[in-house]
Design an enzyme around this catalytic site. Structure first.
Site, PDB file in Angstrom:
ATOM      1  N   THR A 339       0.822  -1.216   0.000  1.00 54.87           N
ATOM      2  CA  THR A 339       0.000   0.000   0.000  1.00 54.87           C
ATOM      3  C   THR A 339       0.851   1.259   0.000  1.00 54.87           C
ATOM      4  O   THR A 339       2.056   1.224   0.234  1.00 54.87           O
ATOM      5  CB  THR A 339      -0.926   0.050   1.231  1.00 54.87           C
ATOM      6  OG1 THR A 339      -0.118   0.229   2.396  1.00 54.87           O
ATOM      7  CG2 THR A 339      -1.752  -1.219   1.366  1.00 54.87           C
ATOM      8  N   CYS A 340       0.166   2.399  -0.200  1.00 52.34           N
ATOM      9  CA  CYS A 340       0.828   3.700  -0.260  1.00 52.34           C
ATOM     10  C   CYS A 340       0.995   4.327   1.109  1.00 52.34           C
ATOM     11  O   CYS A 340       0.867   5.540   1.241  1.00 52.34           O
ATOM     12  CB  CYS A 340       0.021   4.634  -1.139  1.00 52.34           C
ATOM     13  SG  CYS A 340       0.631   4.620  -2.795  1.00 52.34           S
ATOM     14  N   ASP A 341       1.204   3.511   2.144  1.00 55.17           N
ATOM     15  CA  ASP A 341       1.348   4.046   3.486  1.00 55.17           C
ATOM     16  C   ASP A 341       2.653   3.525   4.059  1.00 55.17           C
ATOM     17  O   ASP A 341       2.932   2.322   3.981  1.00 55.17           O
ATOM     18  CB  ASP A 341       0.160   3.576   4.338  1.00 55.17           C
ATOM     19  CG  ASP A 341       0.163   4.197   5.714  1.00 55.17           C
ATOM     20  OD1 ASP A 341       1.153   4.890   6.063  1.00 55.17           O
ATOM     21  OD2 ASP A 341      -0.805   3.989   6.450  1.00 55.17           O
ATOM     22  N   ASN A 379      -6.690   0.436   0.397  1.00 54.60           N
ATOM     23  CA  ASN A 379      -5.967   0.814  -0.822  1.00 54.60           C
ATOM     24  C   ASN A 379      -6.352  -0.075  -2.016  1.00 54.60           C
ATOM     25  O   ASN A 379      -5.669  -0.099  -3.032  1.00 54.60           O
ATOM     26  CB  ASN A 379      -4.446   0.716  -0.576  1.00 54.60           C
ATOM     27  CG  ASN A 379      -3.641   1.828  -1.217  1.00 54.60           C
ATOM     28  OD1 ASN A 379      -2.441   1.925  -1.007  1.00 54.60           O
ATOM     29  ND2 ASN A 379      -4.279   2.670  -2.000  1.00 54.60           N
TER      30      ASN A 379
END
Ligand SMILES: *Cc1c(COP(=O)(O)O)cnc(C)c1O
Length: 391
Positions: A339-341, A379
Site C-alpha cells: 500500500t501507499c502508506d 488501498n
C-alpha cells in the site's frame, strides 16, 4: 521448514498466484488432538475469532470440538455446522457446543441467542438487566477479572468482574430468576506466565466456596446432579520463538491444580483455545513486487503487508519473520507491504538474501492466528487467497 514443504508452497503459489494463505487442515487436527491428549478432562471450545475460516470451523466440528463465539456472525457460522444434526440431537447439543463469550451483547443479539440454549458470559449488572429482558433462557457464566502479567495480549482492562463483587453479581442474577452455570476467566492471550492460570483457578475456587456459603445454587442439573461450569478461557501459548514456555508443562500444572481444587466437586471444566489451534497450521507465500536500496539497505516491496495478512503485527503484537526459498548470504533487509502508506512496514530487520529479484517468493510460518481475521481491503488490495492442504 522441510524442503518438501517448501516445494509444496512454491507449487501452490505458482498455481494460485500470490499472496496465498495456505491452511494445513491436518495440522489443525494435530493441534486439537494434542490439546485433548494433554488436557483430557477439558472440553475445548475453539475461539472462532482466532481464525474464522469456515473449513477450519468444520474441521474442528468433525473432531468433536465445541465453540467460543463472540458475535452473531460467528454464532451463525458455527450454527451452520450444528444445523446438519438431526433435530432431537440438536436440542441437546447446542448447550454443550457453543459459549457466547463476549460479555457485552446488544439487545437484538440476545433476542436471537434466547432461541438457542447457549451459554453466555457476563460481568456487570447492566448486562444482567438486558439478559433478563431479552434472553431469560440462556445459561450464564460469570467472567472474572484475573491477573495477566506476562501475557502478550491483555484483556483484563476491558473484561471481567472484580473477584470482590463476583458473588454479589451471581446472587443478583439468581434474584432476577436467571440460571448461573459457573465462572470463566481469560488470563490474556499468548500467556507465558503460568502463575496467571494458577491464581485464576484459586480465585475461582474461593468464589465457588463463598457462593456455596451464601446458599447460591450454581450449575446445571443433569441426571439429578448439579454440575458447575469452570471455563479456563484461552491464552495457551504457541512456540513462535524458543523462549516461549511449553504447553506440555502448562497442561501438567493445570491438570494437577484443577484436580487438587475441584477434584471432589462436580465441575465441568471447559477451555476456549484460539491461537493454539490455528497459529501453526497456516503459512503465507508472498511475492517481491519491487526492490530498492535506501540508505544502503536493501528494501523489498511485497504483495502482502500490514493492512492484510501481517495485520497481526498491529493487533496481536506478533512478528512473522520472512524467509526466502532461495539460499544466499543473509543481510538485514527491510520488507514493506504493497500500500501507499509508510505504516505498511513489515520489518526493518528481516534477515534475507540481498540478491533476491522481483517475482521471487518469500514465505512466513505460524501465521494462522489473528491475521486474516483483521485483514482489510485498504488501498484496494484484497486479502490473500486461501488454499487448503490435507483436506
Ligand atoms: C480471544 C479469546 C479467546 C481465545 O484466546 P487465545 O489466547 O487465542 O487462546 C478465548 N476466550 C475469549 C473470551 C476471548 O476473548
Amino acid at each position: 521448514m522441510t524442503k518438501q514443504r517448501q516445494k509444496l508452497l512454491q507449487k501452490i503459489a505458482t498455481e494460485h498466484g500470490t499472496p496465498v494463505f495456505v491452511i494445513d487442515l491436518e495440522q489443525i487436527r494435530a493441534n486439537y488432538r494434542e490439546f485433548k491428549e494433554k488436557l483430557p478432562k477439558v472440553q475445548a471450545y475453539f475461539a472462532v475469532k482466532a481464525n474464522s475460516d469456515p473449513e477450519i470451523v468444520e474441521t474442528m466440528y468433525e473432531l468433536g470440538a465445541s465453540f467460543d463465539v463472540a458475535s452473531l456472525p460467528e454464532f451463525m457460522l458455527v450454527h451452520e455446522n450444528i444445523k446438519h444434526l438431526p433435530k432431537k440431537e440438536k436440542q441437546d447439543f447446542i448447550w454443550d457446543k457453543i459459549i457466547y463469550a463476549n460479555t457485552i451483547k446488544p439487545a437484538h443479539v440476545l433476542t436471537k441467542l434466547n432461541c438457542y440454549k447457549v451459554l453466555v458470559t457476563f460481568d456487570n449488572i447492566e448486562e444482567l438487566k438486558k439478559i433478563k429482558q431479552h434472553a431469560p433462557d440462556v445459561g450464564l457464566v460469570l467472567r472474572l477479572r484475573v491477573p495477566n502479567t506476562g501475557s502478550m495480549v491483555e484483556l483484563s482492562s476491558k473484561f471481567g468482574a472484580h473477584p470482590g463483587e463476583a458473588v454479589d453479581l451471581m446472587a443478583e442474577a439468581i434474584n432476577l430468576g436467571l440460571g448461573v452455570e459457573g465462572i470463566s476467566f481469560h488470563v490474556g492471550s499468548q500467556c507465558n506466565n503460568f502463575d496467571n492460570y494458577m491464581q485464576a483457578l484459586n480465585v475461582s475456587h474461593s468464589i465457588f466456596k463463598e457462593a456455596k456459603l451464601r446458599g447460591l445454587e450454581i450449575g446445571f442439573v443433569k441426571n439429578g446432579q448439579r454440575t458447575k461450569v469452570l471455563d479456563i478461557g484461552g491464552g495457551f501459548p504457541v512456540k513462535y520463538s524458543p523462549d516461549v514456555k511449553s504447553f506440555t508443562i502448562l497442561a501438567k500444572k493445570l491438570n494437577s491444580e484443577i484436580s487438587r481444587l475441584f477434584g471432589k466437586n462436580r465441575v465441568q471444566v471447559i477451555a476456549e483455545p484460539g491461537r493454539f489451534m490455528v497459529a501453526t497450521a497456516c503459512a503465507l507465500v508472498t511475492k517481491i513486487v519491487g526492490k530498492s536500496i535506501r540508505d544502503g539497505k536493501t528494501c523489498y516491496y511485497l504483495d502482502d503487508g500490514v493492512y492484510h495478512t501481517f495485520s497481526g503485527q498491529v493487533f496481536d503484537h506478533q512478528h512473522y519473520p520472512l524467509h526466502s526459498f532461495k539460499d544466499g548470504e543473509k543481510k538485514i533487509c527491510a520488507t514493506f507491504g504493497p500500500t501507499c502508506d509508510a505504516f505498511d512496514t513489515i520489518s526493518l530487520a528481516d534477515e534475507l538474501p540481498e540478491d533476491l529479484q522481483i517475482d521471487d517468493l518469500l514465505y512466513a510460518e505460524n501465521i494462522g492466528a489473528y491475521t486474516t481475521g483483521s485483514a482489510t481491503f485498504f488501498n484496494g488490495f484484497p486479502p490473500a487467497k486461501v488454499v487448503y492442504i490435507n483436506k
